[in-house]
Structure formats: C-alpha cells, structure tokens
Design a protein around this motif. Structure first.
Motif, PDB file in Angstrom:
ATOM      1  N   ARG A  63       4.491   9.219 -10.402  1.00 52.29           N
ATOM      2  CA  ARG A  63       3.965   8.703  -9.133  1.00 52.29           C
ATOM      3  C   ARG A  63       3.987   7.170  -9.106  1.00 52.29           C
ATOM      4  O   ARG A  63       4.279   6.566  -8.076  1.00 52.29           O
ATOM      5  N   GLY A  64       3.676   6.551 -10.217  1.00 48.89           N
ATOM      6  CA  GLY A  64       3.732   5.086 -10.292  1.00 48.89           C
ATOM      7  C   GLY A  64       5.162   4.582 -10.155  1.00 48.89           C
ATOM      8  O   GLY A  64       5.421   3.569  -9.497  1.00 48.89           O
TER       9      GLY A  64
ATOM     10  N   THR B  16      10.659  -2.074 -12.981  1.00 51.29           N
ATOM     11  CA  THR B  16       9.653  -2.208 -14.039  1.00 51.29           C
ATOM     12  C   THR B  16       8.334  -1.626 -13.526  1.00 51.29           C
ATOM     13  O   THR B  16       7.839  -2.038 -12.480  1.00 51.29           O
ATOM     14  N   LEU B  17       7.797  -0.681 -14.255  1.00 53.50           N
ATOM     15  CA  LEU B  17       6.519  -0.079 -13.902  1.00 53.50           C
ATOM     16  C   LEU B  17       5.404  -1.057 -14.238  1.00 53.50           C
ATOM     17  O   LEU B  17       5.329  -1.561 -15.358  1.00 53.50           O
ATOM     18  N   GLN B  18       4.557  -1.344 -13.259  1.00 51.44           N
ATOM     19  CA  GLN B  18       3.473  -2.311 -13.445  1.00 51.44           C
ATOM     20  C   GLN B  18       2.124  -1.632 -13.254  1.00 51.44           C
ATOM     21  O   GLN B  18       2.033  -0.524 -12.722  1.00 51.44           O
ATOM     22  N   LYS B  19       1.087  -2.347 -13.673  1.00 55.32           N
ATOM     23  CA  LYS B  19      -0.280  -1.850 -13.528  1.00 55.32           C
ATOM     24  C   LYS B  19      -0.585  -1.533 -12.068  1.00 55.32           C
ATOM     25  O   LYS B  19      -1.233  -0.532 -11.758  1.00 55.32           O
ATOM     26  N   SER B  20      -0.076  -2.353 -11.156  1.00 58.65           N
ATOM     27  CA  SER B  20      -0.330  -2.142  -9.729  1.00 58.65           C
ATOM     28  C   SER B  20       0.313  -0.846  -9.231  1.00 58.65           C
ATOM     29  O   SER B  20      -0.192  -0.219  -8.297  1.00 58.65           O
ATOM     30  N   ASP B  21       1.417  -0.430  -9.853  1.00 65.24           N
ATOM     31  CA  ASP B  21       2.064   0.827  -9.471  1.00 65.24           C
ATOM     32  C   ASP B  21       1.189   2.016  -9.858  1.00 65.24           C
ATOM     33  O   ASP B  21       1.049   2.975  -9.093  1.00 65.24           O
ATOM     34  N   ILE B  22       0.595   1.935 -11.036  1.00 71.93           N
ATOM     35  CA  ILE B  22      -0.312   2.997 -11.477  1.00 71.93           C
ATOM     36  C   ILE B  22      -1.542   3.014 -10.573  1.00 71.93           C
ATOM     37  O   ILE B  22      -2.012   4.074 -10.159  1.00 71.93           O
TER      38      ILE B  22
ATOM     39  N   ALA C 178      -0.610   4.653  -7.365  1.00 71.97           N
ATOM     40  CA  ALA C 178      -0.474   6.102  -7.553  1.00 71.97           C
ATOM     41  C   ALA C 178      -1.849   6.760  -7.563  1.00 71.97           C
ATOM     42  O   ALA C 178      -2.041   7.826  -6.971  1.00 71.97           O
ATOM     43  N   ILE C 179      -2.800   6.119  -8.200  1.00 71.93           N
ATOM     44  CA  ILE C 179      -4.169   6.650  -8.250  1.00 71.93           C
ATOM     45  C   ILE C 179      -4.784   6.621  -6.857  1.00 71.93           C
ATOM     46  O   ILE C 179      -5.403   7.588  -6.417  1.00 71.93           O
ATOM     47  N   ALA C 180      -4.592   5.523  -6.133  1.00 68.11           N
ATOM     48  CA  ALA C 180      -5.166   5.382  -4.795  1.00 68.11           C
ATOM     49  C   ALA C 180      -4.567   6.386  -3.810  1.00 68.11           C
ATOM     50  O   ALA C 180      -5.260   6.858  -2.912  1.00 68.11           O
ATOM     51  N   ARG C 181      -3.308   6.750  -3.997  1.00 64.40           N
ATOM     52  CA  ARG C 181      -2.608   7.633  -3.063  1.00 64.40           C
ATOM     53  C   ARG C 181      -2.823   9.115  -3.350  1.00 64.40           C
ATOM     54  O   ARG C 181      -2.505   9.952  -2.515  1.00 64.40           O
TER      55      ARG C 181
ATOM     56  N   ARG D 118      -9.979  -1.796  -8.141  1.00 62.87           N
ATOM     57  CA  ARG D 118      -9.594  -1.520  -6.753  1.00 62.87           C
ATOM     58  C   ARG D 118      -8.705  -2.594  -6.183  1.00 62.87           C
ATOM     59  O   ARG D 118      -7.883  -2.331  -5.326  1.00 62.87           O
ATOM     60  N   ASP D 119      -8.870  -3.816  -6.649  1.00 58.90           N
ATOM     61  CA  ASP D 119      -8.036  -4.904  -6.139  1.00 58.90           C
ATOM     62  C   ASP D 119      -6.567  -4.609  -6.414  1.00 58.90           C
ATOM     63  O   ASP D 119      -5.717  -4.851  -5.571  1.00 58.90           O
ATOM     64  N   ASP D 120      -6.260  -4.063  -7.588  1.00 55.51           N
ATOM     65  CA  ASP D 120      -4.874  -3.723  -7.922  1.00 55.51           C
ATOM     66  C   ASP D 120      -4.347  -2.661  -6.971  1.00 55.51           C
ATOM     67  O   ASP D 120      -3.223  -2.743  -6.486  1.00 55.51           O
ATOM     68  N   ALA D 121      -5.181  -1.646  -6.702  1.00 61.17           N
ATOM     69  CA  ALA D 121      -4.749  -0.571  -5.810  1.00 61.17           C
ATOM     70  C   ALA D 121      -4.560  -1.107  -4.396  1.00 61.17           C
ATOM     71  O   ALA D 121      -3.587  -0.792  -3.725  1.00 61.17           O
ATOM     72  N   LYS D 122      -5.510  -1.923  -3.926  1.00 66.16           N
ATOM     73  CA  LYS D 122      -5.397  -2.485  -2.576  1.00 66.16           C
ATOM     74  C   LYS D 122      -4.191  -3.397  -2.474  1.00 66.16           C
ATOM     75  O   LYS D 122      -3.449  -3.347  -1.493  1.00 66.16           O
ATOM     76  N   ASP D 123      -3.997  -4.263  -3.477  1.00 65.46           N
ATOM     77  CA  ASP D 123      -2.848  -5.172  -3.463  1.00 65.46           C
ATOM     78  C   ASP D 123      -1.543  -4.382  -3.465  1.00 65.46           C
ATOM     79  O   ASP D 123      -0.610  -4.713  -2.737  1.00 65.46           O
ATOM     80  N   ALA D 124      -1.492  -3.345  -4.261  1.00 66.52           N
ATOM     81  CA  ALA D 124      -0.278  -2.544  -4.351  1.00 66.52           C
ATOM     82  C   ALA D 124      -0.012  -1.821  -3.038  1.00 66.52           C
ATOM     83  O   ALA D 124       1.116  -1.798  -2.546  1.00 66.52           O
ATOM     84  N   GLU D 125      -1.050  -1.251  -2.442  1.00 66.74           N
ATOM     85  CA  GLU D 125      -0.888  -0.561  -1.167  1.00 66.74           C
ATOM     86  C   GLU D 125      -0.507  -1.537  -0.065  1.00 66.74           C
ATOM     87  O   GLU D 125       0.351  -1.254   0.762  1.00 66.74           O
ATOM     88  N   ALA D 126      -1.133  -2.710  -0.047  1.00 67.27           N
ATOM     89  CA  ALA D 126      -0.812  -3.710   0.969  1.00 67.27           C
ATOM     90  C   ALA D 126       0.624  -4.199   0.820  1.00 67.27           C
ATOM     91  O   ALA D 126       1.342  -4.353   1.811  1.00 67.27           O
TER      92      ALA D 126
END
Length: 191
Positions: free
Chosen positions: A108-109, A120-126, A129-132, A145-153
């Motif tokens: 998923r990431g 390259t798989l990054q922390k934000s991708d994981i 994937a968790i947020a989705r 959550r900032d990583d998930a929000k940044d990645a989604e944005a």
C-alpha cells in the motif's frame, strides 16, 4: 462534437441542470477517471497479493525456517505479564502474520510512492497507507499524523495538478524558474 476527454454521452452537466438528469457514473472529471483507475489497479494488485499469500500458506510444509526471529517474537509475547506459557506453534503463527502485515503495508505504501512518481518508499508513504486504510486505524497514534496529512495533501495536489494539465516544477527545480513563471489556461466555452 463531444468534448475531448469525455466518453460519448458523458458530457459535464450544464449550469443549473438538475442532478438527477445526469447520473454520477456518467460524468466524472478527467482526473477522477485516472484516480479511479489507479485505485482499481491497486485493489487488483492487493487481491493477487492475498491470493498468493493464501497459496503460500496452503503449500507450506517447512515450519523450521522463518523470516523473522522467533526468539524475539516470543520475548515480545512474554512482555505481557499475564502470559505464562507459550506453545511452540504460537511464535511461528505470529512470525507469519507479522510478515504478511509488513508485506501488505509495504504494498500500500509503494502504491502511494508510485502515485507521486517516486521509486523510493518513504515514511510518508507508509503514513499515507495507514491513513487510507481503515484496517490500519490502530496505527494512527503510532505514525505521526503530520506525515499522513502531508502525504495525503501531496498526493491530492499531484493528482489535481496532473488532472488539470498544469505543469509544475520537478523536485529540486526552484519555483522561480522563468519557464514555470506563467501558464496560459485556454478559455473554456460553455454552450
């Protein structure tokens, strides 16, 4: 003629037209079709992944070799003071479950990394994937959550930009690049 980018009979609804006259499945902005196709492709890849995992489990005859250390898994299990004895099979089952968990989260990431045109798989991708994925909600407090929000944005912005056809500077290119300073948007004629 039909506007470019829409299948025949799937015109955008004119301003003021009742929504019932245009079923939602007929009209979707061009970017939405790409997003739906990507989501369908990811879903298909996950189905293939789980089918392969199931076949692997059914075919397993060697329970002696493991990808994760059983002693470490047993130590984690014994961290719970209520656990007194652990059957030999329990860490084996946990090892396989952990391996499958890591593989699915990686799948998923990776899909998120590809959406953002990275290899390259990054922390934000994981985090994305968790947020989705609703099943991974128990991890939302572990992954910032900032990583998930940044990645989604970032994913949403990339999808919107790609759908609109607006050029954006590549990674590492300063936004002050003169070739990116202006972009002419052709006027759309509403009939």
């Amino acid at each position: 003629g039909a506007p470019v980018g829409y299948p025949p009979g799937a015109y955008p609804p004119p301003p003021g037209a009742p929504a019932a006259a245009y079923p939602p499945q007929l009209y979707a902005p061009p970017g939405a079709a790409a997003a739906q196709q990507a989501a369908a492709q990811q879903q298909q890849q996950l189905q293939v992944f789980w089918a392969e995992q199931y076949r692997e489990i059914e075919a397993t005859t060697d329970f002696k070799n493991h990808n994760l250390p059983l002693a470490r898994i047993k130590k984690i299990m014994k961290a719970d003071e209520d656990v007194r004895m652990i059957a030999a099979e329990a860490p084996v089952v946990f090892a396989r479950a952990c391996e499958m968990f890591i593989l699915e989260l990686t799948h998923r990431g990776w899909a998120h990394a590809e959406e953002n045109k990275r290899r390259t798989l990054q922390k934000s991708d994981i985090a994305a994937a968790i947020a989705r994925t609703e099943v991974f909600d128990f991890l939302v407090d572990i992954v910032p959550r900032d990583d998930a929000k940044d990645a989604e944005a970032a994913a949403a912005a990339a999808m919107a930009t790609a759908a609109a056809g607006i050029p954006r500077p590549a990674a590492g290119v300063p936004t002050t690049d003169p070739s990116m300073a202006y972009y002419y948007v052709p006027q759309q004629i509403v009939v």
